[in-house]
Design an enzyme around this catalytic site. Structure first.
Site, short mmCIF file in Angstrom:
data_model
loop_
_atom_site.label_atom_id
_atom_site.label_comp_id
_atom_site.label_asym_id
_atom_site.label_seq_id
_atom_site.Cartn_x
_atom_site.Cartn_y
_atom_site.Cartn_z
N CYS A 136 13.43 10.79 7.00
CA CYS A 136 13.23 10.49 8.42
C CYS A 136 14.53 10.68 9.20
CB CYS A 136 12.75 9.07 8.59
SG CYS A 136 13.88 7.86 7.89
N GLU B 245 8.46 16.04 15.88
CA GLU B 245 8.95 15.89 14.50
C GLU B 245 8.17 16.82 13.59
OE1 GLU B 245 7.83 12.45 12.12
OE2 GLU B 245 9.92 12.20 11.54
N LYS C 123 0.89 -1.17 0.00
CA LYS C 123 0.00 0.00 0.00
C LYS C 123 0.92 1.22 0.00
CE LYS C 123 -2.03 2.94 1.97
NZ LYS C 123 -1.76 4.34 1.61
N GLU D 148 9.23 1.25 11.15
CA GLU D 148 10.24 2.29 10.95
C GLU D 148 9.49 3.61 11.00
OE1 GLU D 148 12.21 1.13 7.33
OE2 GLU D 148 13.32 -0.42 8.37
P1 NAD Z 1 1.91 8.26 7.65
O1 NAD Z 1 2.10 7.47 8.88
O2 NAD Z 1 0.89 9.30 7.61
O3 NAD Z 1 1.56 7.28 6.42
C1 NAD Z 1 2.38 6.20 6.07
C2 NAD Z 1 1.54 5.15 5.35
O4 NAD Z 1 0.59 4.62 6.26
C3 NAD Z 1 0.74 5.71 4.18
O5 NAD Z 1 0.75 4.77 3.14
C4 NAD Z 1 -0.66 5.85 4.77
O6 NAD Z 1 -1.69 5.80 3.83
C5 NAD Z 1 -0.69 4.66 5.69
N1 NAD Z 1 -1.67 4.76 6.79
C6 NAD Z 1 -2.07 5.87 7.44
N2 NAD Z 1 -2.96 5.55 8.41
C7 NAD Z 1 -3.12 4.21 8.37
C8 NAD Z 1 -3.90 3.28 9.11
N3 NAD Z 1 -4.71 3.67 10.09
N4 NAD Z 1 -3.83 1.97 8.79
C9 NAD Z 1 -2.99 1.55 7.80
N5 NAD Z 1 -2.25 2.39 7.04
C10 NAD Z 1 -2.29 3.70 7.34
O7 NAD Z 1 3.35 8.83 7.28
P2 NAD Z 1 3.74 9.78 6.06
O8 NAD Z 1 3.21 11.15 6.33
O9 NAD Z 1 3.40 9.11 4.80
O10 NAD Z 1 5.34 9.80 6.19
C11 NAD Z 1 6.06 10.66 7.02
C12 NAD Z 1 6.45 9.96 8.29
O11 NAD Z 1 7.18 8.78 7.98
C13 NAD Z 1 7.38 10.76 9.18
O12 NAD Z 1 6.98 10.60 10.51
C14 NAD Z 1 8.74 10.11 8.97
O13 NAD Z 1 9.66 10.26 10.01
C15 NAD Z 1 8.35 8.69 8.80
N6 NAD Z 1 9.38 7.94 8.07
C16 NAD Z 1 10.16 7.07 8.80
C17 NAD Z 1 11.17 6.35 8.14
C18 NAD Z 1 12.07 5.38 8.88
O14 NAD Z 1 12.77 4.63 8.21
N7 NAD Z 1 12.08 5.38 10.19
C19 NAD Z 1 11.36 6.54 6.78
C20 NAD Z 1 10.56 7.46 6.10
C21 NAD Z 1 9.55 8.15 6.77
O1 6OD Z 2 18.46 4.02 3.54
C1 6OD Z 2 17.54 3.29 3.89
O2 6OD Z 2 17.59 2.05 3.74
C2 6OD Z 2 16.35 3.85 4.51
N1 6OD Z 2 15.42 2.99 4.94
C3 6OD Z 2 16.23 5.19 4.63
C4 6OD Z 2 15.14 5.84 5.25
C5 6OD Z 2 14.97 7.15 5.10
C6 6OD Z 2 13.86 7.83 5.69
O3 6OD Z 2 13.23 8.71 5.16
#
Ligand code: NAD
Ligand code: 6OD
Length: 486
Positions: free
Chosen positions: A288, A390, A178, A254
């Site tokens: 992130c 964040e 998804k 993550e």
């Molecule tokens: P989000 O949590 O809003 O959405 C992520 C995904 O989850 C989307 O596909 C969304 O449609 C889905 N989703 C939302 N609510 C849901 C539910 N109730 N059930 C199932 N699926 C659901 O995050 P975002 O705004 O897309 O991304 C930004 C966030 O992602 C930031 O907090 C960032 O730090 C984090 N992020 C973390 C990493 C990591 O590796 N730790 C990497 C990239 C982004």
């Molecule tokens: O480099 C990667 O493998 C990884 N998962 C990066 C994540 C970045 C977050 O936005």
């Protein structure tokens, strides 16, 4: 205009309900095209296809054959590099210079790396003594978990999706992905690539949609899903964990970060300033791992702030294809509203603004886009919300410190624990500090330098579990011990 269909059992399908939502280009908010919104019917069809594929030819492939197929997928992404690059930049507005160096090459590398790691990973074996003297042989047998739900965000769409799909398929699972509602394009293109490479139908499925009350929620609740790997906000992770608890399904999380950079007076200042400009503002701050909190030792504090602010002011917003572009817009007007609300909040909490703080003056149609200025603050207290929450935009707060222990305490003063960066030319100090930080990834004198054999994940509220290299094996496989009495 493109329309984005689900990819289920090797076919591109509209939703049974006909329901769709809009995919907009964040550069000028123009319509890219409609995205079919998956409902319970599409999720059920994708899960069923994934279950059947496990019993079909895919389930009978050995590790070497699976790895060879995934190498082909990597080659094909590279052969269609331009298609992926155009699609990713259109969905996100990010510069082509960035996506061509990071997003798309990593899309291919994620398949190659996990295919190699799995093909070369030994099984554990233990020869044991028994009272009759004949002994026994124990060995670990790893089987795929089954159907994995892969739920992704929008910031590095292809990179983050393939970082999960690569190991999931290398381990013999099938997946239902998804993608974020903001970025449907490269996941859909990957469906074409899977067909072109002869990956059996049902192994890789994509269902588009939103989160709550839509494809995301239905997928996490579907009893045919054996495990869920998620990247996104911590709050969403909490909701998904609750869904996964029904049926005791495994999760890999993550999530968010509020990552610190610790800059010591013995650093190479040029490198520390350039490195922090990159770690705070790359991808318009939407990684992130980006730095939102910078702690600088007092003797170099004023100079560091002045140089960081000067660098931030010099960054040029622009179109993805323009070679002079340093940064693109945020992902959407909605996300800009959120980031701008933190810009206002920071001011209200007493921040001194050294660079940015608002919206850049863009020309013509670009005024409609989600543009925002890279922003540098000082003067906030350690309990200010702009320092604790964040923001996920191009902004950082710079705070002075005197002693090493104080820097470590400030770095760790957060509910998150994803990444940190230490800038110091004293190797002993840099290593000591990196080891004292409560994070999943600590960089010294660099940032976002990735070796795909290493563990990736977050401590505290930044995640659960580790992926990368062999570390995803625990999540993507079921380990059975076979004990043979000799
Ligand atoms: P989000 O949590 O809003 O959405 C992520 C995904 O989850 C989307 O596909 C969304 O449609 C889905 N989703 C939302 N609510 C849901 C539910 N109730 N059930 C199932 N699926 C659901 O995050 P975002 O705004 O897309 O991304 C930004 C966030 O992602 C930031 O907090 C960032 O730090 C984090 N992020 C973390 C990493 C990591 O590796 N730790 C990497 C990239 C982004
Ligand atoms: O480099 C990667 O493998 C990884 N998962 C990066 C994540 C970045 C977050 O936005």
């Amino acid at each position: 205009m493109n329309e984005f269909r689900h990819f289920i059992n090797g076919e591109f399908l509209a939703s049974a309900s006909g329901q769709s939502f809009e995919n907009r280009d964040p550069v000028d908010n123009s319509l890219i095209g409609p995205v079919y919104e998956g409902g319970e019917a599409e999720v059920a069809a994708a899960v069923e296809a994934a279950q059947l594929a496990l019993k079909g030819p895919w389930g009978k492939l050995g590790q070497a054959q699976r790895s060879a197929l995934l190498m082909k997928v990597a080659d094909r992404i590279e052969a269609r590099f331009e298609d992926f690059l155009t699609a990713e930049c259109r969905d996100t507005g990010k510069p082509r210079s960035l996506a061509s160096k990071i997003d798309i090459p990593r899309g291919a590398a994620n398949f190659r790396a996990f295919a190699e790691v799995l093909a070369n990973h030994p099984n554990e074996t233990f020869r044991m003594d028994t009272p009759d003297g004949a002994g026994a042989l124990n060995y670990g047998q790893r089987s795929p978990k089954g159907v994995i739900a892969v739920i992704c965000p929008w910031n590095l769409p292809l990179l983050l999706l393939t970082f999960k799909v690569g190991p999931a398929l290398a381990c013999g699972n099938t997946v239902v992905v998804k993608p974020s509602e903001e970025t449907p394009a490269t996941a859909t293109l990957l469906g074409e690539v899977m067909n072109e490479c002869g990956v059996p139908p049902g192994v890789f499925n994509v269902v588009h949609g939103l989160g709550p009350g839509s494809a995301g929620e239905y997928l996490t609740r579907h009893p045919g899903i054996n495990a869920i790997t998620f990247t996104g906000e911590t709050r969403t992770g909490e909701i998904i964990m609750k869904a996964a608890s029904v049926g005791l399904r495994n999760i890999s999380m993550e999530c968010g970060g509020k990552n610190p950079a610790l800059v010591f007076a013995d650093c190479d200042l040029d490198k520390a300033v350039a490195g922090t400009l990159r770690s705070s503002f790359l991808n318009t701050g939407q990684v992130c791992l980006c730095t939102e909190r910078v702690y600088v030792q007092r003797p170099i504090f004023d100079e560091f702030v002045a140089r960081l602010a000067e660098g931030a002011r010099a960054l040029k917003p622009g179109l993805p294809a323009d070679e002079h572009t340093d940064y693109g817009p945020l992902i959407s007007l909605g996300h800009r509203e959120k980031v701008l609300s933190y810009y206002e909040l920071a001011r209200a909490e007493g921040a001194e603004v050294h660079a940015g703080g608002g919206v850049p003056d863009m020309a013509d149609a670009l005024r409609e886009g989600a543009w925002i200025e890279p922003t540098v603050w000082t003067g906030l207290s350690t309990d200010a919300r702009a320092v604790r929450e964040e923001i996920f935009g191009p902004c950082c707060h710079v705070h002075p410190f005197d002693e090493e222990d104080e820097a470590i305490a400030l770095g760790n003063d957060t509910n998150y624990g994803l990444a940190a960066t230490v800038w110091s030319e004293n190797a002993a100090r840099a290593t000591r500090v990196a080891e004292a930080l409560d994070v999943g990834i600590a960089w010294v004198n660099t940032w976002f330098l990735r070796d795909l054999r290493t563990a990736f994940g977050g401590a505290k509220q930044s995640g659960i579990g580790r992926e990368g290299g062999i570390h995803g094996l625990e999540f993507y496989t079921e380990l059975k011990n076979v004990c043979v009495k000799l």
